[in-house]
Design a protein around this motif. Structure first.
Motif, PDB file in Angstrom:
ATOM      1  N   SER A 370      55.495 149.820 -62.172  1.00  0.00           N
ATOM      2  CA  SER A 370      55.589 148.522 -61.497  1.00  0.00           C
ATOM      3  C   SER A 370      55.384 147.345 -62.437  1.00  0.00           C
ATOM      4  CB  SER A 370      54.574 148.460 -60.350  1.00  0.00           C
ATOM      5  OG  SER A 370      53.250 148.539 -60.842  1.00  0.00           O
ATOM      6  N   GLU A 388      65.809 148.690 -53.835  1.00  0.00           N
ATOM      7  CA  GLU A 388      64.926 148.238 -52.765  1.00  0.00           C
ATOM      8  C   GLU A 388      63.630 149.036 -52.766  1.00  0.00           C
ATOM      9  OE1 GLU A 388      65.157 147.247 -48.015  1.00  0.00           O
ATOM     10  OE2 GLU A 388      66.774 146.779 -49.401  1.00  0.00           O
ATOM     11  N   VAL A 391      61.450 147.599 -55.699  1.00  0.00           N
ATOM     12  CA  VAL A 391      60.845 146.285 -55.462  1.00  0.00           C
ATOM     13  C   VAL A 391      59.787 146.368 -54.378  1.00  0.00           C
ATOM     14  CG1 VAL A 391      61.309 143.939 -54.648  1.00  0.00           C
ATOM     15  CG2 VAL A 391      62.832 145.012 -56.314  1.00  0.00           C
ATOM     16  N   GLN A 396      58.085 144.259 -60.475  1.00  0.00           N
ATOM     17  CA  GLN A 396      58.145 142.797 -60.435  1.00  0.00           C
ATOM     18  C   GLN A 396      59.224 142.211 -61.332  1.00  0.00           C
ATOM     19  OE1 GLN A 396      54.063 140.917 -60.430  1.00  0.00           O
ATOM     20  NE2 GLN A 396      53.455 143.030 -60.817  1.00  0.00           N
ATOM     21  N   LEU A 398      62.948 143.013 -62.760  1.00  0.00           N
ATOM     22  CA  LEU A 398      64.085 143.913 -62.618  1.00  0.00           C
ATOM     23  C   LEU A 398      65.365 143.174 -62.983  1.00  0.00           C
ATOM     24  CD1 LEU A 398      65.236 146.653 -61.574  1.00  0.00           C
ATOM     25  CD2 LEU A 398      65.345 145.607 -59.297  1.00  0.00           C
ATOM     26  N   LEU A 433      66.728 141.196 -52.910  1.00  0.00           N
ATOM     27  CA  LEU A 433      65.491 141.782 -53.425  1.00  0.00           C
ATOM     28  C   LEU A 433      64.409 140.727 -53.605  1.00  0.00           C
ATOM     29  CD1 LEU A 433      66.999 144.229 -56.087  1.00  0.00           C
ATOM     30  CD2 LEU A 433      66.155 144.805 -53.798  1.00  0.00           C
ATOM     31  N   GLN A 434      64.784 139.527 -53.987  1.00  0.00           N
ATOM     32  CA  GLN A 434      63.791 138.462 -54.158  1.00  0.00           C
ATOM     33  C   GLN A 434      63.140 138.081 -52.841  1.00  0.00           C
ATOM     34  OE1 GLN A 434      66.084 135.436 -56.080  1.00  0.00           O
ATOM     35  NE2 GLN A 434      66.229 136.568 -58.009  1.00  0.00           N
ATOM     36  N   THR A 437      59.612 140.114 -51.537  1.00  0.00           N
ATOM     37  CA  THR A 437      58.256 139.891 -52.034  1.00  0.00           C
ATOM     38  C   THR A 437      58.205 138.542 -52.746  1.00  0.00           C
ATOM     39  OG1 THR A 437      56.604 140.636 -53.656  1.00  0.00           O
ATOM     40  CG2 THR A 437      58.881 141.260 -54.067  1.00  0.00           C
ATOM     41  N   ALA A 440      58.675 139.216 -57.109  1.00  0.00           N
ATOM     42  CA  ALA A 440      59.739 139.837 -57.892  1.00  0.00           C
ATOM     43  C   ALA A 440      60.589 138.789 -58.597  1.00  0.00           C
ATOM     44  CB  ALA A 440      60.621 140.690 -56.986  1.00  0.00           C
ATOM     45  N   VAL A 442      64.136 138.918 -60.237  1.00  0.00           N
ATOM     46  CA  VAL A 442      65.306 139.799 -60.332  1.00  0.00           C
ATOM     47  C   VAL A 442      66.457 139.014 -60.941  1.00  0.00           C
ATOM     48  CG1 VAL A 442      66.840 141.366 -59.106  1.00  0.00           C
ATOM     49  CG2 VAL A 442      64.506 140.993 -58.257  1.00  0.00           C
TER      50      VAL A 442
END
Length: 771
Positions: A370, A388, A391, A396, A398, A433-434, A437, A440, A442
């Motif tokens: 991670s 997915e 993340v 954090q 990617l 993806l952002q 969380t 992250a 990305v």
């Protein structure tokens, strides 16, 4: 009419001397709960307590009793009005109901409220309601003596009244590391940047904290979502306290006057702070005040985190706007802030710690994964689903590499949605993806691997590289690409029908393409042989034939989740090492093959009653361990407690047998089991394993395994003591001379005072190692 099980449960309350039923059961208008009014009495409360000797309470019981919740609320008349630990905020609540909202917690914190014996909540209809009321009395006694918070309890913050500002939430980001930073801050107040997010609506995320000299002293680290979804930025005030701003026994202030009282020892007086800060920000900016204080993770531990609680300030008039007019000085602003606020209620905001280490506690991946820069090549069905998983698991940083566009046909097997059709896969997936969380970051590279010079540096610095393209051309490019350091490579792909998953990992300075092909070639041949006569693709569109795999999304998600777990296990590969893992299930379209697990505890030895359905089972390994303890005791008696579970039909399964507690006494013909750490052990066993107290075991050296008069008296006392919550305790006696001449008898005692000696069922089935 109340159901019979509930009326019988109410009748059993007559057994509790401290509980009196004040009103008969009645049903709420919506029919979902039954209401019972009771009085609770304390034996000898302290003179200075806020808990009266006699208090009235309302018990709210779901109509699914004995299942469902049981709530215990103070009455609006003749009951407690303060809020204590392990209690909801005790405000008056609805005008239509005669109870307050301060529901007390009696189903947790067994080591505080527990007595001798088990603490598990019973499910028997005749016992469950009585258990709750018995613990309510214990809770009240403990509250009266100020002992509801004990070392080792999870620390909790009192419930704040956020009803006046229901559509505002403060999201702060405080970690164990930032706590250390705050310890070195010399100032105690200042201004804070607040970022208003587009979504979730009404959410404010903390930005830069500045001191009274306008120096940045703390900057929370957020991911791309906070940065990209900030609609507006304005400033508020902050004050950091040395201790919690709560009123005894355990409640948050509700008025500015109460807050002023609890801040008497603060580094700066409350209204003085408002007067000073209002000179550096505009009137509209200073609508939010953050009150910070240190908290531990558990009661008794050192402080470990900063907690911020936000307040929405009413509009404060400028000095010139007050009747008579005042000069705009710091002192006047302080005085007038007091005039404006002192008699008003506080508008607390919901305040939550969005720190990564707090949000990632549920099912997080390991830190080597991670907290590492990850590169994912290929954002198709498998790649998008794996991304997915990564993340959501806590990765954090990617980077996504894919040059394709998201098409309508991808919807059947992808995490993107209709609004993304026509968008570049990597870009659309990065945005999704952002949003999962606030932490992250990305990055999307919208070209095939290897990327052009513009993106090469970002790719080359990756520490973990995952390929989900299934492309030999990409794997060849991975071998030739100039990586900056040794890298953990993983190539993951599914078989032609999704019945197999191939995962190849290697830790090296370049992807070992030749070794990969050698390891995978036999499997590729097997795949060709299996599917040489079957269709593994269908035309996706009319006209020119566009082959599309028939693998379904359910299989993709199964394998993606498996890959994320597998990655956690490959971070310890040594330099130059590689590994191929092949997992297999049935072909697509069939129910996946799941092997049937062997039933647990098959080596158990069983004792049964000749007159009832009672049986007792003890695993052979557990019984052998008890016999070892007997051998260690040699010529003196010993013993301990039994724990396990009851099944329906009178079957008891013993899964734990303790050593004798350290304060036990041993003699050639006597043994008295001590109590040192017994309640704590039972609590831990109940919370972690879901097992409860079942009885006792004794050893009679060089004697038959028969219950003595002392054994009989002790077990009858346990059976009739309701605080054990064990109406049928078990007694296991081992007698004889170790190691080979030991025999076992099992007894069950009943609350009515009688007992049964059980007999071995199928003695020929006993394993040899249990002799």
């Amino acid at each position: 009419m109340p159901p019979r099980e509930l009326t019988q449960a109410v009748d059993t309350l007559a057994q509790l001397d401290a509980v009196t039923v004040r009103e008969d059961l009645r049903q709420k208008e919506d029919g979902r709960k039954w209401i019972l009014k009771v009085q609770l009495r304390l034996t000898d409360p302290p003179a200075d307590t806020q808990v009266p000797r006699e208090t009235d309470w309302y018990v709210l019981i779901e109509d699914t009793y004995p299942w469902g919740s049981i709530e215990i609320h103070p009455s609006k008349e003749n009951s407690i009005t303060a809020t204590f630990p392990h209690q909801r905020r005790n405000h008056p609540g609805s005008e239509e109901e005669p109870w307050r909202n301060g529901n007390i917690c009696v189903s947790q914190y067994g080591h505080i409220l527990g007595r001798s014996g088990a603490i598990t909540e019973p499910r028997d209809p005749d016992e469950r309601l009585r258990w709750h009321l018995e613990r309510a009395v214990a809770w009240l006694e403990t509250a009266a003596n100020g002992n509801l918070q004990q070392p080792g309890d999870p620390y909790e913050v009192p419930e704040f009244d956020t009803r006046a500002a229901p559509n505002r939430t403060l999201a702060f980001n405080e970690t164990y590391d930032s706590f250390e930073d705050w310890q070195s801050v010399s100032g105690s107040w200042g201004t804070v940047e607040l970022r208003q997010l587009a979504e979730p609506t009404g959410t404010l995320a903390t930005g830069e904290f500045r001191d009274l000299d306008d120096h940045v002293i703390h900057q929370p680290e957020w991911g791309d979502y906070i940065k990209d979804n900030t609609e507006d930025v304005f400033h508020g005030a902050w004050i950091l306290l040395d201790s919690t701003p709560f009123e005894p026994p355990w409640e948050a202030p509700e008025t500015w006057r109460e807050l002023e009282n609890v801040l008497e020892d603060a580094p700066i007086e409350l209204y003085e702070l408002l007067g000073k800060v209002s000179s550096t920000v505009t009137e509209e900016d200073i609508q939010i005040l953050l009150i910070g204080f240190p908290i531990p993770e558990e009661i008794g531990d050192p402080d470990a985190l900063i907690r911020w609680q936000a307040v929405k300030l009413p509009s404060l008039k400028q000095p010139a706007e007050h009747a008579g007019g005042f000069r705009n000085t710091e002192r006047n602003r302080e005085i007038l802030a007091r005039v404006d606020l002192v008699n008003k209620e506080i508008q607390w905001l919901d305040s939550e710690n969005w720190a990564h280490e707090q949000l990632a506690r549920r099912g997080s991946l390991s830190k080597p994964l991670s907290e590492t820069k990850v590169l994912l090549i290929g954002t198709g069905a498998l790649g998008s689903t794996l991304a997915e998983c990564l993340v959501r698991g806590g990765v954090q940083e990617l980077t996504l590499v894919d040059g394709e566009t998201f098409e309508i046909g991808n919807l059947a097997r992808h995490t993107l949605t209709l609004p993304d059709v026509g968008e570049e896969k990597a870009t659309a997936l990065a945005e999704r993806l952002q949003s999962l969380t606030p932490h992250a970051s990305v990055e999307a590279i919208t070209e095939d691997f290897p990327p052009t010079d513009e993106s090469r540096d970002a790719v080359a610095s990756s520490e973990i590289v995952i390929d989900c393209t299934g492309s030999n051309a990409v794997l060849g490019a991975l071998r030739r690409f100039p990586w900056k350091q040794p890298t953990l490579f993983t190539s993951a792909s599914m078989g032609r029908r999704g019945n197999r998953l191939f995962v190849y990992s290697a830790y090296d300075t370049a992807f070992p393409h030749n070794r990969f092909r050698e390891a995978l070639e036999p499997w590729l041949l097997q795949e060709r042989l299996e599917w040489s006569h079957g269709e593994d693709a269908v035309p996706e569109r009319v006209g020119c034939w566009h082959p599309a795999s028939v693998i379904r999304m359910d299989r993709v998600t199964t394998w993606a989740g498996t890959i994320s777990r597998y990655l956690d296990q490959t971070t310890d590969l040594g330099h130059g090492q590689s590994k191929l893992t092949v997992l297999e299930t049935q072909a697509e379209g069939e129910v996946p093959l799941v092997s049937e697990a062997e039933p647990p505890f098959q080596d158990s030895i069983e004792w049964a009653s000749a007159d009832s359905s009672i049986t007792v089972r003890i695993p052979a390994g557990r019984l052998a361990a008890v016999k070892d303890l007997c051998a260690e005791a040699k010529e003196v008696e010993t013993g301990g407690i039994l724990a396990g579970t009851y099944f329906s039909g009178g079957e008891a399964l013993v899964v734990r047998a303790t050593d004798p507690p350290s304060d036990s006494t041993h003699g050639p013909t006597t043994f008295h089991r001590g109590t040192e750490q017994v309640d704590e052990w039972l609590q831990a066993a109940n919370e972690r394993l879901g097992i409860q107290y079942l009885g006792e075991w004794h050893y009679h050296p060089a004697a038959p395994p028969e219950a003595s008069d002392d054994d009989y008296d002790e077990m009858v006392s346990i059976a009739t003591n309701e605080s054990y919550h064990c109406p049928d305790p078990i007694l296991v006696i081992i007698g004889g001379s170790p190691p080979d001449d030991l025999s076992v008898n099992v007894y069950v005692f009943h609350r009515e005072g009688d007992f049964e000696e059980l007999h071995r069922a199928n003695p020929e089935d006993e394993p040899e190692d249990s002799q």
